[in-house]
Write a protein that holds these residues in place. Structure first.
Motif, short mmCIF file in Angstrom:
data_model
loop_
_atom_site.label_atom_id
_atom_site.label_comp_id
_atom_site.label_asym_id
_atom_site.label_seq_id
_atom_site.Cartn_x
_atom_site.Cartn_y
_atom_site.Cartn_z
N PRO A 32 0.89 -1.40 0.22
CA PRO A 32 0.06 -0.18 0.19
C PRO A 32 0.71 1.59 -0.16
CG PRO A 32 -0.01 -1.19 1.84
CD PRO A 32 0.32 -2.38 1.28
N ARG A 33 0.03 2.44 -0.71
CA ARG A 33 1.18 3.70 -0.58
C ARG A 33 1.06 4.18 0.62
NH1 ARG A 33 0.15 7.93 -5.62
NH2 ARG A 33 2.21 9.32 -4.21
N VAL A 34 1.82 4.18 1.23
CA VAL A 34 2.07 5.12 2.44
C VAL A 34 1.58 6.73 2.12
CG1 VAL A 34 3.34 6.14 4.60
CG2 VAL A 34 3.86 3.68 3.57
N MET A 35 0.81 7.11 3.30
CA MET A 35 0.68 8.52 3.18
C MET A 35 1.38 9.78 3.80
SD MET A 35 -3.26 10.54 4.34
CE MET A 35 -4.29 9.77 3.01
N LYS A 36 1.68 10.85 3.14
CA LYS A 36 2.24 11.66 3.76
C LYS A 36 1.78 12.87 4.27
CE LYS A 36 7.00 10.09 1.40
NZ LYS A 36 7.58 9.45 1.63
N GLY A 37 2.86 12.65 5.53
CA GLY A 37 2.68 13.82 6.68
C GLY A 37 2.73 15.11 6.69
N GLY A 38 2.87 15.99 6.52
CA GLY A 38 3.61 17.65 6.39
C GLY A 38 3.02 18.75 7.32
N LEU A 91 2.14 27.74 1.60
CA LEU A 91 4.19 26.83 1.45
C LEU A 91 3.33 25.84 2.48
CD1 LEU A 91 6.72 27.65 1.28
CD2 LEU A 91 6.04 28.15 4.20
N VAL A 92 3.59 24.40 1.19
CA VAL A 92 3.69 23.32 1.12
C VAL A 92 5.18 22.66 1.95
CG1 VAL A 92 2.83 20.83 0.38
CG2 VAL A 92 1.76 23.16 0.09
N ILE A 93 4.93 21.64 2.34
CA ILE A 93 6.03 21.14 3.82
C ILE A 93 5.66 19.39 3.29
CG2 ILE A 93 7.92 21.34 4.81
CD1 ILE A 93 7.79 23.89 5.60
N ASN A 146 22.19 24.09 -4.38
CA ASN A 146 21.23 24.77 -3.82
C ASN A 146 21.26 23.80 -1.85
OD1 ASN A 146 21.26 27.79 -4.33
ND2 ASN A 146 19.44 26.17 -5.59
N GLY A 147 21.56 22.40 -2.43
CA GLY A 147 21.45 21.40 -1.18
C GLY A 147 20.20 21.53 -1.04
N LEU A 148 19.88 21.90 0.40
CA LEU A 148 18.97 21.18 1.56
C LEU A 148 18.34 22.85 1.61
CD1 LEU A 148 19.47 17.99 3.45
CD2 LEU A 148 18.07 18.72 0.82
N HIS A 149 19.44 23.93 1.62
CA HIS A 149 18.74 24.92 1.82
C HIS A 149 17.92 25.69 1.73
CE1 HIS A 149 22.53 26.30 3.36
NE2 HIS A 149 22.74 26.66 2.16
N PRO A 150 16.74 25.06 0.45
CA PRO A 150 15.49 25.67 -0.16
C PRO A 150 14.74 25.02 1.32
CG PRO A 150 16.01 25.82 -1.73
CD PRO A 150 17.58 24.76 -0.90
N VAL A 151 14.38 23.77 1.61
CA VAL A 151 13.38 22.74 2.46
C VAL A 151 13.85 23.14 4.00
CG1 VAL A 151 14.88 20.86 2.87
CG2 VAL A 151 12.93 21.20 2.84
N ILE A 152 15.18 23.99 3.78
CA ILE A 152 15.32 24.34 5.56
C ILE A 152 14.99 25.72 5.43
CG2 ILE A 152 17.25 25.24 7.04
CD1 ILE A 152 19.04 22.74 6.14
N ALA A 153 15.21 26.27 4.73
CA ALA A 153 14.23 27.65 5.15
C ALA A 153 12.67 27.83 5.03
CB ALA A 153 14.78 28.14 3.49
N ALA A 154 12.51 26.78 4.23
CA ALA A 154 10.81 26.68 3.89
C ALA A 154 10.45 26.51 5.42
CB ALA A 154 10.27 25.70 3.12
#
Length: 218
Positions: free
Chosen positions: A9-15, A27-29, A91-99
């Protein structure tokens, strides 16, 4: 990453979903990997002064609920396909960390506007508020929250010293109808979650029937 087992089964992602009202552009993370565990703490809001006889169980609104969890982020999968992930390569993970960090910052345009007003000698200052943040943890748990603490550990870096593996530890407080104005969408999100909790708790009556009967035989 796709599962190695097509039939699984496909696991639903939290966020986390954040809104800077009155804008409705979120803004979706989405969590790359769902946290392995979530610690929840509920503190009853007993009525001030305790009341008189017969008022021991009186409360001042819903309990104060906090949730603590860790979110792991890894750029390894994206870096394996650099042609399809130019932003991560650069940019590596800079965008998601900034978000994630933006969840605890006031709106940048408002900060700039206030600085300009202050330099102009204006007494009127705009309200600097954090965004309305919703924790989405499955269809039965969508809650308006306030980030109480955020700790980010950057664990690996590329040649440009961009972080490529990190872990964010978050503690969030659930905002209730006592915290939010009725005009705030988060007010209605909380009431919907409160209603759903009432409905789900009623399902326990069926499983508890046998336990009640067993208690009677003791």
């Amino acid at each position: 990453m796709a599962s190695e087992f097509p039939g699984s089964p496909r696991v639903m992602k939290g966020g986390l979903v954040a809104y800077r009202l009155p804008s409705t552009q979120p803004l979706v993370i989405a969590f790359q990997y769902n946290p392995d565990e979530v610690s929840r703490s509920l503190q009853s809001q007993a009525a001030a002064g305790g009341g008189g006889r017969g008022e021991t169980n009186r409360v001042n609104g819903p309990p104060q609920e906090t949730l603590t969890f860790s979110v792991e982020i890894d750029a390894a999968d994206q870096l394996e396909k650099p042609g399809e992930n130019a932003t991560v390569v650069e940019n590596g993970l800079h965008p998601v960390i900034a978000a994630i960090e933006r969840l605890v910052y006031p709106s940048y345009p408002i900060v700039v506007a206030n600085e300009a007003l202050a330099l102009a000698g204006t007494a009127f200052i705009l309200s600097e508020t954090a965004p309305l943040t919703l924790l989405v943890w499955g269809p039965r748990r969508v809650l308006p929250v306030q980030i109480q603490s955020l700790s980010i550990k950057e664990e690996a870096f590329d040649q440009k010293l961009n972080p490529i593996r990190a872990k964010a530890d978050l503690t969030v407080r659930v905002l209730t109808y006592r915290d939010l104005d009725v005009t705030n969408p988060g007010y209605w999100v909380y009431l919907a979650a409160f209603t759903q909790k009432e409905v789900i708790s009623s399902m326990n009556k069926f499983s508890a029937a046998g336990a009640i009967a067993a208690l009677g035989r003791l």
